[in-house]
Scaffold this motif. Structure first.
Motif, PDB file in Angstrom:
ATOM      1  N   PHE A   1     -25.825  54.652  -9.797  1.00  0.00           N
ATOM      2  CA  PHE A   1     -26.153  53.303  -9.337  1.00  0.00           C
ATOM      3  C   PHE A   1     -25.358  52.470 -10.289  1.00  0.00           C
TER       4      PHE A   1
ATOM      5  N   GLY B   1     -23.656  49.766  -9.331  1.00  0.00           N
ATOM      6  CA  GLY B   1     -23.412  48.392  -8.922  1.00  0.00           C
ATOM      7  C   GLY B   1     -24.370  48.178  -7.739  1.00  0.00           C
ATOM      8  N   PRO B   2     -24.479  46.979  -7.076  1.00  0.00           N
ATOM      9  CA  PRO B   2     -25.331  46.862  -5.924  1.00  0.00           C
ATOM     10  C   PRO B   2     -25.136  48.081  -4.701  1.00  0.00           C
ATOM     11  N   GLN B   3     -26.112  48.383  -4.487  1.00  0.00           N
ATOM     12  CA  GLN B   3     -26.231  49.562  -3.322  1.00  0.00           C
ATOM     13  C   GLN B   3     -27.119  49.112  -2.419  1.00  0.00           C
ATOM     14  N   THR B   4     -27.274  49.710  -1.306  1.00  0.00           N
ATOM     15  CA  THR B   4     -28.358  49.613  -0.241  1.00  0.00           C
ATOM     16  C   THR B   4     -28.642  50.878   0.231  1.00  0.00           C
TER      17      THR B   4
ATOM     18  N   VAL C   1     -32.952  50.685 -13.208  1.00  0.00           N
ATOM     19  CA  VAL C   1     -32.138  50.273 -12.180  1.00  0.00           C
ATOM     20  C   VAL C   1     -32.979  48.924 -11.729  1.00  0.00           C
ATOM     21  N   ARG C   2     -32.111  47.835 -11.438  1.00  0.00           N
ATOM     22  CA  ARG C   2     -32.776  46.647 -10.776  1.00  0.00           C
ATOM     23  C   ARG C   2     -33.151  47.009  -9.321  1.00  0.00           C
ATOM     24  N   VAL C   3     -34.220  46.824  -8.830  1.00  0.00           N
ATOM     25  CA  VAL C   3     -34.761  47.268  -7.537  1.00  0.00           C
ATOM     26  C   VAL C   3     -35.332  46.114  -6.730  1.00  0.00           C
TER      27      VAL C   3
END
Length: 84
Positions: free
Chosen positions: A19, A21-24, A52-54
């Motif tokens: 993770f 960076g930003p992930q989708t 991880v920020r979610v």
């Protein structure tokens, strides 16, 4: 109690996925009631435990079930105002 195979798989995915960076991640199914909300919640919790920020969004047309899993009241949008 032994975790189900899908629970273990979701936790493994959350622990092992990079993770940087930003992930989708989209968890979807063509049929309701097969555990997509549960799987999405388990993956999100596992990633969050790693720091991880979610952001978890339940976009189910039937109203979703994440609020049940997390013991919260659903937040429903206000109905649109119809001009008279």
């Amino acid at each position: 109690m032994q975790p189900s195979p899908s629970t273990g798989a979701a936790a493994q995915l959350g622990r092992s996925a990079p993770f940087p960076g930003p992930q989708t991640l989209l968890v979807t199914s063509g049929k309701g009631g097969v555990g997509t909300s549960t799987m999405a919640a388990l993956i999100a919790l596992s990633a969050a435990e790693r720091g991880v920020r979610v952001l978890l969004v339940d976009a189910s047309e039937s109203g979703g079930s994440l609020h049940h899993l997390f013991g919260a009241r659903p937040i429903m949008p206000a109905p649109p105002q119809v001009p008279e």
